[in-house]
Design a protein around this motif. Structure first.
Motif, PDB file in Angstrom:
ATOM      1  N   ALA A  68      25.833  23.800 -26.867  1.00 41.27           N
ATOM      2  CA  ALA A  68      26.118  22.193 -26.317  1.00 41.27           C
ATOM      3  C   ALA A  68      26.319  21.149 -27.285  1.00 41.27           C
ATOM      4  N   GLY A  69      25.692  21.124 -28.369  1.00 39.82           N
ATOM      5  CA  GLY A  69      25.531  20.174 -29.407  1.00 39.82           C
ATOM      6  C   GLY A  69      27.104  20.236 -30.048  1.00 39.82           C
ATOM      7  N   THR A  70      27.510  21.184 -30.162  1.00 42.20           N
ATOM      8  CA  THR A  70      28.719  21.895 -31.042  1.00 42.20           C
ATOM      9  C   THR A  70      29.880  21.244 -30.005  1.00 42.20           C
ATOM     10  N   PHE A  71      29.703  21.528 -28.915  1.00 42.99           N
ATOM     11  CA  PHE A  71      30.956  21.230 -27.703  1.00 42.99           C
ATOM     12  C   PHE A  71      30.942  19.862 -27.757  1.00 42.99           C
ATOM     13  N   ALA A  72      29.709  18.971 -27.622  1.00 40.92           N
ATOM     14  CA  ALA A  72      29.918  17.394 -27.623  1.00 40.92           C
ATOM     15  C   ALA A  72      30.571  16.853 -29.048  1.00 40.92           C
ATOM     16  N   ALA A  73      30.184  17.549 -30.046  1.00 41.48           N
ATOM     17  CA  ALA A  73      31.003  17.022 -31.261  1.00 41.48           C
ATOM     18  C   ALA A  73      32.363  17.443 -31.129  1.00 41.48           C
ATOM     19  N   TYR A  74      32.846  18.401 -30.611  1.00 39.78           N
ATOM     20  CA  TYR A  74      34.153  18.714 -30.401  1.00 39.78           C
ATOM     21  C   TYR A  74      35.073  17.650 -29.543  1.00 39.78           C
ATOM     22  N   TYR A  75      34.284  17.583 -28.342  1.00 39.65           N
ATOM     23  CA  TYR A  75      35.084  16.711 -27.274  1.00 39.65           C
ATOM     24  C   TYR A  75      34.867  15.276 -27.646  1.00 39.65           C
ATOM     25  N   ILE A  76      33.689  14.762 -28.277  1.00 40.78           N
ATOM     26  CA  ILE A  76      33.927  13.302 -28.832  1.00 40.78           C
ATOM     27  C   ILE A  76      34.866  13.186 -30.001  1.00 40.78           C
ATOM     28  N   THR A  77      34.988  14.043 -30.764  1.00 36.99           N
ATOM     29  CA  THR A  77      35.886  13.903 -31.859  1.00 36.99           C
ATOM     30  C   THR A  77      37.457  14.025 -31.141  1.00 36.99           C
ATOM     31  N   TRP A  78      37.530  14.906 -29.801  1.00 33.79           N
ATOM     32  CA  TRP A  78      38.651  15.048 -29.309  1.00 33.79           C
ATOM     33  C   TRP A  78      39.193  13.706 -28.740  1.00 33.79           C
ATOM     34  N   THR A  79      38.184  12.574 -28.394  1.00 36.60           N
ATOM     35  CA  THR A  79      38.651  11.526 -28.014  1.00 36.60           C
ATOM     36  C   THR A  79      39.553  10.587 -28.980  1.00 36.60           C
ATOM     37  N   LEU A  80      38.891  10.830 -30.227  1.00 36.69           N
ATOM     38  CA  LEU A  80      39.737   9.840 -31.427  1.00 36.69           C
ATOM     39  C   LEU A  80      41.214  10.619 -31.692  1.00 36.69           C
ATOM     40  N   VAL A  81      40.963  11.847 -31.758  1.00 39.53           N
ATOM     41  CA  VAL A  81      42.264  12.618 -32.099  1.00 39.53           C
ATOM     42  C   VAL A  81      43.328  12.488 -30.974  1.00 39.53           C
ATOM     43  N   ARG A  82      42.917  12.371 -29.839  1.00 41.12           N
ATOM     44  CA  ARG A  82      43.750  12.268 -28.747  1.00 41.12           C
ATOM     45  C   ARG A  82      44.445  10.765 -28.844  1.00 41.12           C
ATOM     46  N   GLN A  83      43.733   9.742 -29.291  1.00 46.94           N
ATOM     47  CA  GLN A  83      44.538   8.479 -29.455  1.00 46.94           C
ATOM     48  C   GLN A  83      45.510   8.257 -30.851  1.00 46.94           C
ATOM     49  N   MET A  84      44.833   9.064 -31.906  1.00 45.38           N
ATOM     50  CA  MET A  84      45.496   9.252 -33.049  1.00 45.38           C
ATOM     51  C   MET A  84      46.911  10.047 -32.758  1.00 45.38           C
ATOM     52  N   ASN A  85      47.143  10.988 -31.775  1.00 50.84           N
ATOM     53  CA  ASN A  85      48.408  11.635 -31.800  1.00 50.84           C
ATOM     54  C   ASN A  85      49.384  11.133 -30.630  1.00 50.84           C
ATOM     55  N   ILE A  86      48.828  10.252 -30.017  1.00 48.99           N
ATOM     56  CA  ILE A  86      49.813   9.695 -29.087  1.00 48.99           C
ATOM     57  C   ILE A  86      51.094   9.290 -29.852  1.00 48.99           C
ATOM     58  N   ALA A  87      52.405   9.535 -29.217  1.00 48.38           N
ATOM     59  CA  ALA A  87      53.483   9.090 -29.797  1.00 48.38           C
ATOM     60  C   ALA A  87      54.504   8.951 -28.780  1.00 48.38           C
TER      61      ALA A  87
END
Length: 268
Positions: A60-79
């Motif tokens: 559960a903690g690793t999933f939390a790390a994955y999807y919180i980082t997901w929010t940053l990566v999603r912002q970064m790869n908007i093109a």
């Protein structure tokens, strides 16, 4: 090279100032985009807990790390999406850009780079709140993970930006190509790690995704941040990003001159 550097610095400065004038709109847009990863996080965290605390190595903690980082990566790869590219050509908005002495791609790149600065500033307090609520677990075993993540994050954006720009060139030949774009984004959704970490997907999906650009723009930077990759795996991922940058850049260099010769605005 110096002219391009001066251009980027000037455009970044003016674009950042302009973007901050709309910070409230950006904030609400950012909050709306948080719904998707939070839903994924809650669902997969619940599944992990119900299955003894682990799904394919993710707690559960690793999933939390994955999807919180997901929010940053999603912002970064908007093109720039091919839909915007299509609209620009169909309504003749590309005409003014073609009159400039600099390739239009540089203006798009600088604009989206400036957008990252604004959204990351707004993202930080939201990420802090998500961190406090969901208690993510990151695995840091070596100093190089942080610079590797930064490189992967930037590489993911440039790779996706070039791939989408190259795909957008199709609109010089076909006025309406939404079906092609939808197919592309559907494949990206399934093979990028956006829905779930690719470690949870079947082996054949992981094998296919290794040779396509999608996971290198999305799932790979997240995995680097979470700490689920070894040094050789990180090096391979950075190399694949470089390969796809070259492929997409090569397509742009070859196709752009032919595309421009075909350009004619349909009109609003």
């Amino acid at each position: 090279m110096k002219q391009h550097l001066d251009l980027y610095l000037t455009l970044l400065k003016t674009s950042i100032i302009s973007q901050f004038q709309y910070r409230v709109a950006h904030l609400f847009w950012l909050l709306a985009m948080m719904v998707e990863p939070v839903v994924y996080l809650v669902v997969w965290g619940t599944i992990a807990t119900s299955q003894g605390g682990n799904v394919a190595g993710y707690t559960a903690g690793t999933f939390a790390a994955y999807y919180i980082t997901w929010t940053l990566v999603r912002q970064m790869n908007i093109a720039l999406t091919p839909y915007a590219f299509e609209n620009r050509i169909r309504k003749g908005r590309l005409s003014n850009e073609l009159m400039r002495p600099i390739h239009p791609i540089h203006f798009d790149m600088s604009y989206f780079m400036s957008l990252k600065v604004v959204t990351i500033v707004l993202w930080l307090p939201i990420a802090g709140l998500l961190w406090w609520v969901f208690q993510p677990v990151f695995t840091f075993t070596a100093w190089w993970q942080i610079p590797a993540f930064i490189l992967a994050l930037l590489g993911g954006f440039v790779t996706r930006f070039l791939c989408l720009w190259a795909l957008g060139l199709v609109t010089f030949w076909v006025t309406k190509v939404s079906a092609v774009f939808e197919l592309y984004f559907t494949i990206e959704l399934l093979l990028s790690g956006r829905l779930v970490p690719l470690a949870i997907m079947p082996a054949w999906v992981r094998d296919i995704s290794q040779w396509l650009p999608f996971q290198w723009t999305f799932g790979f930077p997240i995995d680097v941040a979470v700490g689920t990759l070894t040094g050789p795996q990180v090096a391979w991922g950075l190399a694949m990003q470089a390969v796809w940058m070259l492929i997409a850049g090569g397509i742009l260099a070859l196709v752009w001159p032919h595309a421009v010769r075909r350009y004619s605005a349909v009109g609003a």
